[in-house]
Design a protein around this motif. Structure first.
Motif, PDB file in Angstrom:
ATOM      1  N   SER A 106      -7.616   1.732   1.100  1.00 60.11           N
ATOM      2  CA  SER A 106      -8.412   0.851   0.229  1.00 60.11           C
ATOM      3  C   SER A 106      -7.611   0.143  -1.004  1.00 60.11           C
ATOM      4  O   SER A 106      -8.083  -0.616  -1.525  1.00 60.11           O
ATOM      5  N   ASP A 107      -5.977   0.531  -0.935  1.00 59.32           N
ATOM      6  CA  ASP A 107      -5.474   0.125  -1.777  1.00 59.32           C
ATOM      7  C   ASP A 107      -4.509  -1.363  -1.420  1.00 59.32           C
ATOM      8  O   ASP A 107      -3.858  -1.730  -1.960  1.00 59.32           O
ATOM      9  N   ASN A 159      -1.510  -2.354 -12.065  1.00 58.14           N
ATOM     10  CA  ASN A 159      -2.397  -2.192 -11.240  1.00 58.14           C
ATOM     11  C   ASN A 159      -3.450  -3.457 -11.282  1.00 58.14           C
ATOM     12  O   ASN A 159      -4.352  -3.500 -11.819  1.00 58.14           O
ATOM     13  N   SER A 218       0.984  -2.457  -7.889  1.00 58.54           N
ATOM     14  CA  SER A 218       0.453  -1.682  -6.716  1.00 58.54           C
ATOM     15  C   SER A 218      -0.933  -1.553  -6.914  1.00 58.54           C
ATOM     16  O   SER A 218      -1.307  -1.141  -8.320  1.00 58.54           O
ATOM     17  N   ARG A 219      -1.876  -1.382  -6.198  1.00 54.39           N
ATOM     18  CA  ARG A 219      -3.139  -1.076  -6.352  1.00 54.39           C
ATOM     19  C   ARG A 219      -3.584   0.473  -5.991  1.00 54.39           C
ATOM     20  O   ARG A 219      -4.875   0.684  -5.953  1.00 54.39           O
ATOM     21  N   SER A 220      -2.482   1.177  -5.863  1.00 54.12           N
ATOM     22  CA  SER A 220      -2.686   2.615  -5.626  1.00 54.12           C
ATOM     23  C   SER A 220      -2.670   3.447  -6.836  1.00 54.12           C
ATOM     24  O   SER A 220      -1.613   3.380  -7.312  1.00 54.12           O
ATOM     25  N   HIS A 255       0.929  -1.241   0.052  1.00 55.43           N
ATOM     26  CA  HIS A 255      -0.012  -0.110  -0.172  1.00 55.43           C
ATOM     27  C   HIS A 255       0.878   1.229   0.038  1.00 55.43           C
ATOM     28  O   HIS A 255       2.075   1.188   0.250  1.00 55.43           O
TER      29      HIS A 255
END
Length: 239
Positions: free
Chosen positions: A110-111, A89, A73-75, A50
């Protein structure tokens, strides 16, 4: 302060998180790679669990040392900060490589996402799974901002029957690792117990506001203390 993990897979090497400061990457990560016999060109991915600074603060410097690496990363914020690099992502459950699966675990942020190494059934969870939190002088108890999604994510991980859990910090009471399905199950229980405890306090004391509930929880000896947003999130989620 933050653990950085390195995985060797058939495709190359994956670094999990980038530490807190450029000096961390310079003085610890790169020297470790050299010590472990990892050539810079072998590093294929840097996975950021994160985008908090203590996990991504060394990324910019690390990217200068590892040209051609892909950041995972999901950010969205992290992607915007590093437009010069290849950025992935991933979706929840997406296979990053033939052995590594990305597992989204929102709650702390959230990420938040973990890596599941299917070869050993080991999950490297970063800060995703908070347990009771970090014992210390600051407010690090069950530091969750998204309470309801967190409960759902923890139960998702429970159903996966993970065999080993490795975290980024020493979380109370398990520490940084849980070895074996029973120990992982206990750790997952400890992810939810403090939030359920706060929820019970709220129900038993309807006259108390969030700050008063916070003081009541923080008065329990031997536990990490909680910030106000944890109390407010539990109340909103109706846990």
């Amino acid at each position: 302060f933050t653990t950085v993990w390195t995985l060797r897979i058939p495709e190359g090497v994956v670094i999990i998180d980038a530490a807190s400061y450029p000096t961390d990457a310079k003085e610890h990560i790169i020297p470790f790679l050299e010590f472990a016999g990892v050539k810079k060109e072998e590093v294929k991915y840097i996975f950021i669990t994160h985008a908090h600074t203590d996990h991504a603060g060394g990324l910019k410097w690390l990217l200068q040392e590892l040209p051609g690496v892909t950041v995972v990363s999901r950010s969205p914020k992290l992607a915007e900060e590093h437009p010069e690099v290849t950025f992935l992502n991933p979706e929840d459950g997406q296979m990053l490589t033939s052995d590594l699966q990305v597992i989204a675990i929102p709650g702390h942020t959230s990420d938040c996402a973990a890596i599941l190494d299917k070869r050993t059934n080991t999950m490297l969870s970063g800060d995703c799974l908070q347990l009771y939190g970090i014992v210390g002088n600051e407010d690090w108890a069950c530091n969750i901002w998204l309470t309801a999604p967190y409960f759902e994510a923890v139960e998702k991980v429970r159903a996966m029957k993970v065999g080993q859990l490795l975290t980024a910090h020493d979380y109370y009471p398990t520490g940084y690792r849980a070895d074996g399905e029973a120990a992982v199950e206990e750790a997952l229980d400890n992810c939810l117990k403090p939030l359920r405890m706060i929820g019970e306090m709220i129900r038993e004391n309807p006259e108390l506001d969030d700050e008063a509930i916070r003081e009541k929880f923080n008065a329990i000896p031997g536990l990490p203390t909680a910030k106000l947003h944890v109390i407010s999130g539990v109340r909103k989620a109706g846990v």
